[in-house]
Design a protein around this motif. Structure first.
Motif, PDB file in Angstrom:
ATOM      1  N   SER A 101      62.392 -12.187  37.169  1.00  0.00           N
ATOM      2  CA  SER A 101      63.575 -12.945  37.564  1.00  0.00           C
ATOM      3  C   SER A 101      64.534 -13.116  36.397  1.00  0.00           C
ATOM      4  O   SER A 101      65.763 -13.080  36.564  1.00  0.00           O
ATOM      5  CB  SER A 101      63.162 -14.310  38.101  1.00  0.00           C
ATOM      6  N   HIS A 102      63.986 -13.280  35.183  1.00  0.00           N
ATOM      7  CA  HIS A 102      64.845 -13.453  34.012  1.00  0.00           C
ATOM      8  C   HIS A 102      65.531 -12.152  33.610  1.00  0.00           C
ATOM      9  O   HIS A 102      66.734 -12.129  33.316  1.00  0.00           O
ATOM     10  CB  HIS A 102      64.003 -13.991  32.849  1.00  0.00           C
ATOM     11  N   GLN A 103      64.759 -11.048  33.598  1.00  0.00           N
ATOM     12  CA  GLN A 103      65.317  -9.786  33.129  1.00  0.00           C
ATOM     13  C   GLN A 103      66.274  -9.160  34.134  1.00  0.00           C
ATOM     14  O   GLN A 103      67.257  -8.519  33.741  1.00  0.00           O
ATOM     15  CB  GLN A 103      64.178  -8.807  32.810  1.00  0.00           C
ATOM     16  N   LEU A 104      65.999  -9.327  35.428  1.00  0.00           N
ATOM     17  CA  LEU A 104      66.894  -8.728  36.426  1.00  0.00           C
ATOM     18  C   LEU A 104      68.187  -9.523  36.581  1.00  0.00           C
ATOM     19  O   LEU A 104      69.181  -8.994  37.093  1.00  0.00           O
ATOM     20  CB  LEU A 104      66.177  -8.643  37.772  1.00  0.00           C
ATOM     21  N   ARG A 105      68.170 -10.776  36.141  1.00  0.00           N
ATOM     22  CA  ARG A 105      69.386 -11.587  36.265  1.00  0.00           C
ATOM     23  C   ARG A 105      70.530 -11.008  35.414  1.00  0.00           C
ATOM     24  O   ARG A 105      71.698 -11.013  35.822  1.00  0.00           O
ATOM     25  CB  ARG A 105      69.092 -13.030  35.850  1.00  0.00           C
ATOM     26  N   THR A 106      70.187 -10.489  34.208  1.00  0.00           N
ATOM     27  CA  THR A 106      71.228  -9.983  33.301  1.00  0.00           C
ATOM     28  C   THR A 106      71.939  -8.748  33.857  1.00  0.00           C
ATOM     29  O   THR A 106      73.178  -8.729  33.937  1.00  0.00           O
ATOM     30  CB  THR A 106      70.615  -9.680  31.929  1.00  0.00           C
ATOM     31  N   PRO A 107      71.224  -7.679  34.251  1.00  0.00           N
ATOM     32  CA  PRO A 107      71.951  -6.521  34.792  1.00  0.00           C
ATOM     33  C   PRO A 107      72.701  -6.835  36.078  1.00  0.00           C
ATOM     34  O   PRO A 107      73.768  -6.276  36.327  1.00  0.00           O
ATOM     35  CB  PRO A 107      70.864  -5.480  35.020  1.00  0.00           C
ATOM     36  N   LEU A 108      72.161  -7.733  36.882  1.00  0.00           N
ATOM     37  CA  LEU A 108      72.879  -8.098  38.104  1.00  0.00           C
ATOM     38  C   LEU A 108      74.168  -8.847  37.780  1.00  0.00           C
ATOM     39  O   LEU A 108      75.205  -8.639  38.436  1.00  0.00           O
ATOM     40  CB  LEU A 108      71.972  -8.954  39.003  1.00  0.00           C
ATOM     41  N   ALA A 109      74.110  -9.727  36.756  1.00  0.00           N
ATOM     42  CA  ALA A 109      75.338 -10.424  36.343  1.00  0.00           C
ATOM     43  C   ALA A 109      76.362  -9.446  35.774  1.00  0.00           C
ATOM     44  O   ALA A 109      77.570  -9.537  36.060  1.00  0.00           O
ATOM     45  CB  ALA A 109      74.991 -11.498  35.313  1.00  0.00           C
ATOM     46  N   VAL A 110      75.873  -8.502  34.945  1.00  0.00           N
ATOM     47  CA  VAL A 110      76.784  -7.488  34.392  1.00  0.00           C
ATOM     48  C   VAL A 110      77.387  -6.649  35.510  1.00  0.00           C
ATOM     49  O   VAL A 110      78.591  -6.338  35.513  1.00  0.00           O
ATOM     50  CB  VAL A 110      76.026  -6.605  33.381  1.00  0.00           C
ATOM     51  N   LEU A 111      76.546  -6.279  36.494  1.00  0.00           N
ATOM     52  CA  LEU A 111      77.024  -5.484  37.612  1.00  0.00           C
ATOM     53  C   LEU A 111      78.095  -6.233  38.403  1.00  0.00           C
ATOM     54  O   LEU A 111      79.116  -5.650  38.817  1.00  0.00           O
ATOM     55  CB  LEU A 111      75.850  -5.104  38.510  1.00  0.00           C
ATOM     56  N   LYS A 112      77.889  -7.521  38.577  1.00  0.00           N
ATOM     57  CA  LYS A 112      78.874  -8.317  39.313  1.00  0.00           C
ATOM     58  C   LYS A 112      80.198  -8.358  38.565  1.00  0.00           C
ATOM     59  O   LYS A 112      81.282  -8.223  39.160  1.00  0.00           O
ATOM     60  CB  LYS A 112      78.340  -9.741  39.518  1.00  0.00           C
ATOM     61  N   VAL A 113      80.157  -8.541  37.236  1.00  0.00           N
ATOM     62  CA  VAL A 113      81.391  -8.562  36.426  1.00  0.00           C
ATOM     63  C   VAL A 113      82.100  -7.220  36.495  1.00  0.00           C
ATOM     64  O   VAL A 113      83.344  -7.148  36.617  1.00  0.00           O
ATOM     65  CB  VAL A 113      81.053  -8.936  34.970  1.00  0.00           C
ATOM     66  N   GLN A 114      81.303  -6.131  36.430  1.00  0.00           N
ATOM     67  CA  GLN A 114      81.913  -4.805  36.486  1.00  0.00           C
ATOM     68  C   GLN A 114      82.571  -4.556  37.842  1.00  0.00           C
ATOM     69  O   GLN A 114      83.656  -3.953  37.916  1.00  0.00           O
ATOM     70  CB  GLN A 114      80.848  -3.738  36.193  1.00  0.00           C
ATOM     71  N   VAL A 115      81.940  -4.999  38.903  1.00  0.00           N
ATOM     72  CA  VAL A 115      82.537  -4.825  40.225  1.00  0.00           C
ATOM     73  C   VAL A 115      83.833  -5.633  40.339  1.00  0.00           C
ATOM     74  O   VAL A 115      84.858  -5.149  40.862  1.00  0.00           O
ATOM     75  CB  VAL A 115      81.529  -5.237  41.316  1.00  0.00           C
ATOM     76  N   GLN A 116      83.825  -6.886  39.856  1.00  0.00           N
ATOM     77  CA  GLN A 116      85.036  -7.703  39.901  1.00  0.00           C
ATOM     78  C   GLN A 116      86.154  -7.085  39.062  1.00  0.00           C
ATOM     79  O   GLN A 116      87.322  -7.101  39.462  1.00  0.00           O
ATOM     80  CB  GLN A 116      84.712  -9.116  39.403  1.00  0.00           C
ATOM     81  N   GLU A 128      81.552   4.750  36.406  1.00  0.00           N
ATOM     82  CA  GLU A 128      80.558   5.220  35.439  1.00  0.00           C
ATOM     83  C   GLU A 128      79.822   4.043  34.807  1.00  0.00           C
ATOM     84  O   GLU A 128      78.600   4.097  34.612  1.00  0.00           O
ATOM     85  CB  GLU A 128      81.240   6.054  34.356  1.00  0.00           C
ATOM     86  N   GLU A 129      80.550   2.971  34.476  1.00  0.00           N
ATOM     87  CA  GLU A 129      79.886   1.797  33.911  1.00  0.00           C
ATOM     88  C   GLU A 129      78.955   1.135  34.933  1.00  0.00           C
ATOM     89  O   GLU A 129      77.845   0.713  34.595  1.00  0.00           O
ATOM     90  CB  GLU A 129      80.939   0.792  33.437  1.00  0.00           C
ATOM     91  N   ILE A 130      79.419   1.054  36.186  1.00  0.00           N
ATOM     92  CA  ILE A 130      78.556   0.489  37.234  1.00  0.00           C
ATOM     93  C   ILE A 130      77.311   1.348  37.425  1.00  0.00           C
ATOM     94  O   ILE A 130      76.189   0.844  37.577  1.00  0.00           O
ATOM     95  CB  ILE A 130      79.340   0.369  38.555  1.00  0.00           C
ATOM     96  N   GLY A 131      77.478   2.689  37.416  1.00  0.00           N
ATOM     97  CA  GLY A 131      76.338   3.592  37.560  1.00  0.00           C
ATOM     98  C   GLY A 131      75.341   3.422  36.430  1.00  0.00           C
ATOM     99  O   GLY A 131      74.110   3.435  36.646  1.00  0.00           O
ATOM    100  N   GLY A 132      75.834   3.249  35.183  1.00  0.00           N
ATOM    101  CA  GLY A 132      74.928   3.037  34.056  1.00  0.00           C
ATOM    102  C   GLY A 132      74.147   1.746  34.177  1.00  0.00           C
ATOM    103  O   GLY A 132      72.943   1.693  33.871  1.00  0.00           O
ATOM    104  N   THR A 133      74.845   0.692  34.644  1.00  0.00           N
ATOM    105  CA  THR A 133      74.156  -0.586  34.829  1.00  0.00           C
ATOM    106  C   THR A 133      73.081  -0.465  35.910  1.00  0.00           C
ATOM    107  O   THR A 133      71.967  -0.995  35.781  1.00  0.00           O
ATOM    108  CB  THR A 133      75.163  -1.673  35.201  1.00  0.00           C
ATOM    109  N   VAL A 134      73.397   0.231  37.003  1.00  0.00           N
ATOM    110  CA  VAL A 134      72.417   0.423  38.074  1.00  0.00           C
ATOM    111  C   VAL A 134      71.216   1.231  37.568  1.00  0.00           C
ATOM    112  O   VAL A 134      70.069   0.919  37.896  1.00  0.00           O
ATOM    113  CB  VAL A 134      73.077   1.115  39.282  1.00  0.00           C
TER     114      VAL A 134
END
Length: 476
Positions: free
Chosen positions: A266-281, A295-301
């Protein structure tokens, strides 16, 4: 076969108390039944011996009343024995006695003529100091016991041999035998009752610690995996208590590992999901060109996917560790398969790749070996500069198989070396999740081996690469 297996299963399904009682009482009952039969048989022998002695005494009384005239074959016997002379031997008028006196040719001298003539022989070793024989027959439709006495008779006028037969009906013998049987059975029944009572009390007392232990475990809460305190339990229960405590300790460790896994996930997945949300916004606001944003979203995924896969792999290692002992697997075959799978990555970085293997059977789950080799090769490829050298060797030294993955990277510093095997402690947080080496260490420990990271230096002492060395025992 099915009936036998069903009976064995039914026996095992019985309670311990029931098994002990049946196991004690049934053999005891069989022994007592045999003992009763044996005692009754010996009592009958003693009873017959006593009554046979009475018959012999009656025959001797009759022999005292005989007279003879003439010698041997010409001898004429005379008997003046009244039947009342035998009444003293009739016990309580329950049985009747009959007699017959005859010569050796079977001619009647006195007594009951219808009593069958004796045609037997005297035993070589008669039970008494007399020429006597005993046998059973029927007289007047009643079973009788007969004593035959061959008595020499002598007088001043002659000499001859008399055959004296005394028969007795069996009423008294049968009544006495029945009384002996009932008395014996009454005593044996009392003995069975005493033994059964003692067995029940002893079994009840002996199984009390088992019931107390069962009640103690049942009263526990669902999440209570603390060791069972059974210091006062009998010595026979201690192995069971120790084994149960060992299972509880493993379950506690497994539960703790699962809880830690959920917490870390839960702790480790929170960070990439937050980054992914910022990148989408950011992409929605057109802060970046669409291609760069994708490309940045793909790298985060990709990083989140790798993180999830490695966390699942870490959990699977713990799961396999709890399973039964695995079979033998050829480590060299698995290593070459994994090297072939990552050959595309090696080609992309144009690495000078070399591999040397020897036959190395180890006792392990194939998935564990494959995951171990894949993580080590991925780490080595990631940290080896382009156009550099990457060597892999697998050799057997004594009773151990040793895998060495040698990259040409920058090595590791002392500060990082102390925590590199801890989960989520990546040397390059941008290119790794920090789980690869933790997975490798867990796998090595699960297979009774060990792993080490050793900086490789040149003659001047400068670090020229890193060796990842894994050692596992060879399968016997």
């Amino acid at each position: 076969m099915k009936l036998r297996r069903r009976a064995r299963t039914s026996w095992r399904s019985w309670s311990l108390r029931r098994q002990l009682l049946v196991g004690i009482l049934v053999p005891t009952l069989l022994v007592i039944v045999f003992n009763t039969w044996s005692l009754h048989r010996k009592a009958l022998i003693a009873l017959n011996t006593a009554y046979d002695r009475t018959l012999l005494a009656s025959a001797k009384i009759i022999s005292e009343e005989l007279d003879v005239t003439g010698y041997d074959d010409l001898a004429e016997l005379r008997a003046t024995v009244p039947y009342s002379a035998l009444e003293a031997f009739e016990a309580d008028n329950q049985s009747r006695m009959f007699y017959r006196v005859s010569n050796m040719q079977g001619e009647l001298v006195s007594g009951f003529a219808e009593l069958p003539v004796w045609h037997g022989t005297i035993p070589a070793r008669p039970p008494y100091a007399a020429l006597v024989d005993f046998y059973d027959t029927t007289f007047r439709d009643q079973p009788v016991r007969v004593a035959v006495l061959l008595q020499p008779v002598a007088s001043a006028r002659g000499r001859g041999m008399a055959v004296i037969q005394v028969a007795e009906t069996l009423e008294l013998r049968e009544a006495a035998a029945l009384q002996i049987l009932w008395d014996t059975m009454a005593r044996q029944f009392l003995l069975i009752c005493v033994i059964a009572l003692i067995a029940v009390l002893v079994v009840q007392r002996a199984t009390r610690p088992v019931r107390q232990l069962s009640e103690s475990i049942q009263e526990r809460s669902e999440d209570d995996l603390s060791p069972i305190d059974a210091a006062a339990a009998p010595r026979e229960l201690q192995p069971l208590v120790d084994a149960t405590n060992d299972v509880m300790q493993r379950l506690s460790h497994l539960l703790e590992h699962q809880q830690r896994f959920v917490r870390d996930a839960s702790h480790q997945l929170r960070t990439p999901l937050a980054v992914l949300k910022v990148q989408v916004q950011s992409a929605l606001r057109d802060d970046l060109p669409h291609r760069q944003a994708l490309e940045e979203i793909g790298g985060t995924v990709d990083r989140a996917t790798e993180l999830a896969n490695q966390m699942l792999a870490l959990a699977k290692v713990e799961q396999l560790r709890q399973q039964s002992q695995p079979g033998a697997v050829r480590w060299d075959v698995v290593l070459r398969d994994v090297a072939l799978d990552v050959s595309t990555l090696i080609a992309q970085r144009d690495l000078d790749f070399g591999i040397l293997t020897a036959a190395a059977p180890v006792q392990a789950h194939e998935w564990m070996l494959r995951e171990l080799c894949r993580n080590l090769l991925h780490n080595a490829i990631r940290h080896t500069p382009e156009h550099a050298t990457l060597n892999v060797s697998l050799q057997v030294i004594g009773n151990e198989a040793q895998l060495t993955v040698s990259d040409s990277g920058p090595g590791i510093g002392d500060a990082l070396a102390s925590r590199l095997f801890q989960p989520f402690s990546a040397g390059d947080v941008r290119n790794g999740s920090g789980l690869g080496l933790a997975i490798c260490q867990q796998i090595a420990h699960a297979l009774d081996g060990h792993i080490a990271l050793i900086n490789r230096r040149d003659a001047t002492g400068q670090i020229v690469g890193l060796d990842a060395v894994v050692t596992l025992p060879v399968a016997g």
